[in-house]
Write a protein that holds these residues in place. Sequence first.
Motif, mmCIF file in Angstrom:
data_model
loop_
_atom_site.group_PDB
_atom_site.id
_atom_site.type_symbol
_atom_site.label_atom_id
_atom_site.label_comp_id
_atom_site.label_asym_id
_atom_site.label_seq_id
_atom_site.Cartn_x
_atom_site.Cartn_y
_atom_site.Cartn_z
ATOM 1 N N ARG A 203 42.843 39.452 46.827
ATOM 2 C CA ARG A 203 43.289 38.814 45.573
ATOM 3 C C ARG A 203 43.626 39.824 44.523
ATOM 4 N N SER A 204 44.549 39.494 44.055
ATOM 5 C CA SER A 204 45.036 40.564 43.049
ATOM 6 C C SER A 204 44.690 40.269 41.611
ATOM 7 N N ASP A 205 44.392 41.403 40.844
ATOM 8 C CA ASP A 205 43.689 41.105 39.518
ATOM 9 C C ASP A 205 45.204 41.112 38.479
ATOM 10 N N ALA A 206 46.300 41.115 39.023
ATOM 11 C CA ALA A 206 47.197 41.222 38.306
ATOM 12 C C ALA A 206 47.815 40.062 37.375
ATOM 13 N N PRO A 207 47.414 38.723 37.701
ATOM 14 C CA PRO A 207 47.447 37.692 36.743
ATOM 15 C C PRO A 207 46.341 37.694 35.540
ATOM 16 N N ALA A 208 45.157 38.154 36.036
ATOM 17 C CA ALA A 208 44.137 38.269 34.934
ATOM 18 C C ALA A 208 44.624 39.166 33.936
ATOM 19 N N ALA A 209 45.125 40.554 34.361
ATOM 20 C CA ALA A 209 45.625 41.439 33.599
ATOM 21 C C ALA A 209 46.618 41.151 32.678
ATOM 22 N N LEU A 210 47.604 40.272 33.054
ATOM 23 C CA LEU A 210 48.725 39.748 32.317
ATOM 24 C C LEU A 210 48.145 38.586 31.298
ATOM 25 N N VAL A 211 47.371 37.598 31.586
ATOM 26 C CA VAL A 211 46.501 36.817 30.647
ATOM 27 C C VAL A 211 45.930 37.493 29.635
ATOM 28 N N ILE A 212 45.023 38.346 29.954
ATOM 29 C CA ILE A 212 44.279 39.299 28.863
ATOM 30 C C ILE A 212 45.322 40.050 27.992
ATOM 31 N N GLY A 213 46.338 40.769 28.633
ATOM 32 C CA GLY A 213 47.374 41.525 27.734
ATOM 33 C C GLY A 213 48.083 40.499 26.604
ATOM 34 N N TYR A 214 48.330 39.428 27.167
ATOM 35 C CA TYR A 214 49.175 38.361 26.306
ATOM 36 C C TYR A 214 48.090 38.104 24.964
ATOM 37 N N VAL A 215 46.817 37.723 25.404
ATOM 38 C CA VAL A 215 46.034 37.373 24.702
ATOM 39 C C VAL A 215 45.703 38.396 23.547
ATOM 40 N N LEU B 62 55.071 34.437 32.241
ATOM 41 C CA LEU B 62 55.836 33.056 32.097
ATOM 42 C C LEU B 62 55.946 32.816 33.751
ATOM 43 N N ARG B 63 56.542 33.837 34.404
ATOM 44 C CA ARG B 63 56.907 33.463 35.989
ATOM 45 C C ARG B 63 55.519 32.831 36.663
ATOM 46 N N LEU B 64 54.579 33.352 36.211
ATOM 47 C CA LEU B 64 53.279 32.903 36.868
ATOM 48 C C LEU B 64 52.814 31.531 36.229
ATOM 49 N N VAL B 65 53.088 31.061 35.189
ATOM 50 C CA VAL B 65 52.573 29.894 34.541
ATOM 51 C C VAL B 65 53.631 28.896 35.183
ATOM 52 N N ARG B 66 55.052 29.184 35.321
ATOM 53 C CA ARG B 66 56.015 28.291 35.654
ATOM 54 C C ARG B 66 55.772 28.062 37.273
ATOM 55 N N ARG B 67 55.187 28.837 38.146
ATOM 56 C CA ARG B 67 55.081 28.780 39.302
ATOM 57 C C ARG B 67 53.606 28.363 39.662
ATOM 58 N N TYR B 68 52.845 28.092 38.738
ATOM 59 C CA TYR B 68 51.385 27.534 38.772
ATOM 60 C C TYR B 68 50.774 28.678 39.957
ATOM 61 N N ARG B 69 50.755 29.848 39.240
ATOM 62 C CA ARG B 69 49.948 30.803 40.185
ATOM 63 C C ARG B 69 48.739 31.233 39.438
ATOM 64 N N LEU B 70 48.265 30.708 38.298
ATOM 65 C CA LEU B 70 47.209 30.999 37.470
ATOM 66 C C LEU B 70 45.865 30.307 38.115
#
Length: 142
Positions: free
Chosen positions: A1-13, A35-43
């Motif tokens: 499992r990649s940590d990339a989504p978590a890094a993007l979430v934390i980066g935006y916040v 936004l790509r992850l959010v729109r594709r329900y990948r979080l």
Amino acid sequence: RSDAPAALVIGYVASLRLGGDEGLATAREVYDPLLRLVRRYRLSREQEHYLNTSLPAKIRGWGLADRLAKAAVDQWSPNMAQAGALTLSREYDHYRDLVDTALAHSGRTRIKGALLDPDLPIDVRVRIERKLEPSSKKIWWF
């Protein structure tokens, strides 16, 4: 499992909390991929929950993508000679939502002023100019 989504979430916040030019620069790096992850329900549920609860309470919207755009426009509102949040994205669906949100919340005068910002991407500039045209001149797909 990649940590990339978590890094993007934390980066935006973090970018929203930091604000200013530094926060805007950080947000530019993470906004489109997030936004790509959010729109594709990948979080994950946890990531989505963290993102939702980290946004300011006054930010309301139908979905998470809508709330992210509103939070960006609220934090980096376009004004005279500075496009702010309108410089966050180069992807059509994302910048379309940012422009529409900014127009609804900031008004035509502030959006016109954003056109003076040299950092405003050309596609976003075209979208703004089309939105500001009188309705009789608009092409239906813009």
